[in-house]
Design a protein around this motif. Structure first.
Motif: not given
Length: 263
Positions: A154-167
């Motif tokens: 039930k939680i509203k979310v947004k998906l944000k693309r990130i780079g390999p260095e942020q994994i």
């Protein structure tokens, strides 16, 4: 068609995957070009290695978005080709959510993604540092996933693309053990891994609480094998890392890795 001498060593539900990897390997050899798979679990990667190695001039490499990933895509390729990181077409998403007011879990995230009509093999590892949550996705499906997934439960979310260095690199909390079991039945493994009675393990299977490689284990007598991942709701999971013969008393010596024991 895979040789019966090979296929007899696998469970019946693994045969379609076995055939698909055999067909893929033949295609790489015949068409002399690389082919990329979906995300594969450790058991599927083990099967892939067995089949690809039967083809002369065909090799494979795997990558899951970061070095210690469990779910990986594989590139099967002819001798002339060397795959780079870009060949694997993996996009990483960070899940933006109201972390002050809500908590997420691995099961919730995977359930919500698959509930959006997205197949399991489109998604790689789901990782957290205890606060942030990220997951790997096939780049070919990234736009679709980003459009479809706007809620986790039930939680509203947004998906944000990130780079390999942020994994996030997840901490490996597994405990490695060497032990013996009377058989490789799923109820025997669960009993041994989580120190519960065989009867309780059987009840968990029959209650739909156990999966082998993310598929329901609907019978206590299902035989497990090397690189299988057994997930037990409320307990954690067991990975079979080694099957090392039998003892003098006829027990099977195995290596397992247990995660979240007794939690």
């Amino acid at each position: 068609m895979v040789d019966s001498n090979v296929s007899q060593h696998y469970r019946s539900n693994e045969l379609p995957f076995l055939e698909s990897i055999d067909s893929l390997s033949a295609k790489v050899a015949n068409e002399y070009r690389p082919i990329l798979t979906n995300f594969l679990n450790p058991r599927q990667l083990y099967i892939l290695e067995t089949i690809v190695n039967r083809y002369e001039g065909v090799s494979f490499q795997t990558f899951g978005g970061f070095a210690s990933a469990e779910m990986k895509r594989a590139v099967a390729f002819p001798d002339y080709f060397t795959p780079g990181t870009d060949e694997y077409n993996i996009t990483t998403f960070q899940i933006d959510y109201p972390s002050k007011f809500a908590t997420l879990s691995h099961g919730q995230i995977l359930g919500s993604i698959m509930g959006s009509g997205i197949d399991r093999d489109v998604i790689g590892d789901i990782v957290t540092d205890g606060f942030n949550w990220q997951f790997m996705c096939e780049s070919e499906m990234a736009d679709y996933v980003q459009d479809q997934v706007d809620r986790i439960g039930k939680i509203k979310v947004k998906l944000k693309r990130i780079g390999p260095e942020q994994i996030i690199i997840p901490v490996d909390e597994g405990e490695e053990l060497t032990t013996t079991v009377a058989s490789l039945r799923v109820d025997a493994l669960v009993s041994e891994g989580f120190h519960i009675s065989r009867h309780h393990a059987k009840e968990l299977v029959e209650g739909g609480m156990i999966k082998i490689n993310w598929e329901d284990a609907n019978r206590p007598d299902l035989e497990t094998s090397i690189q299988d991942i057994i997930s037990v709701r409320g307990f954690g999971r067991i990975s079979i890392t080694d099957i090392a013969g039998t003892t003098k008393k006829g027990k099977i010596r195995i290596g397992i890795k247990v995660y979240n024991r007794n939690k």
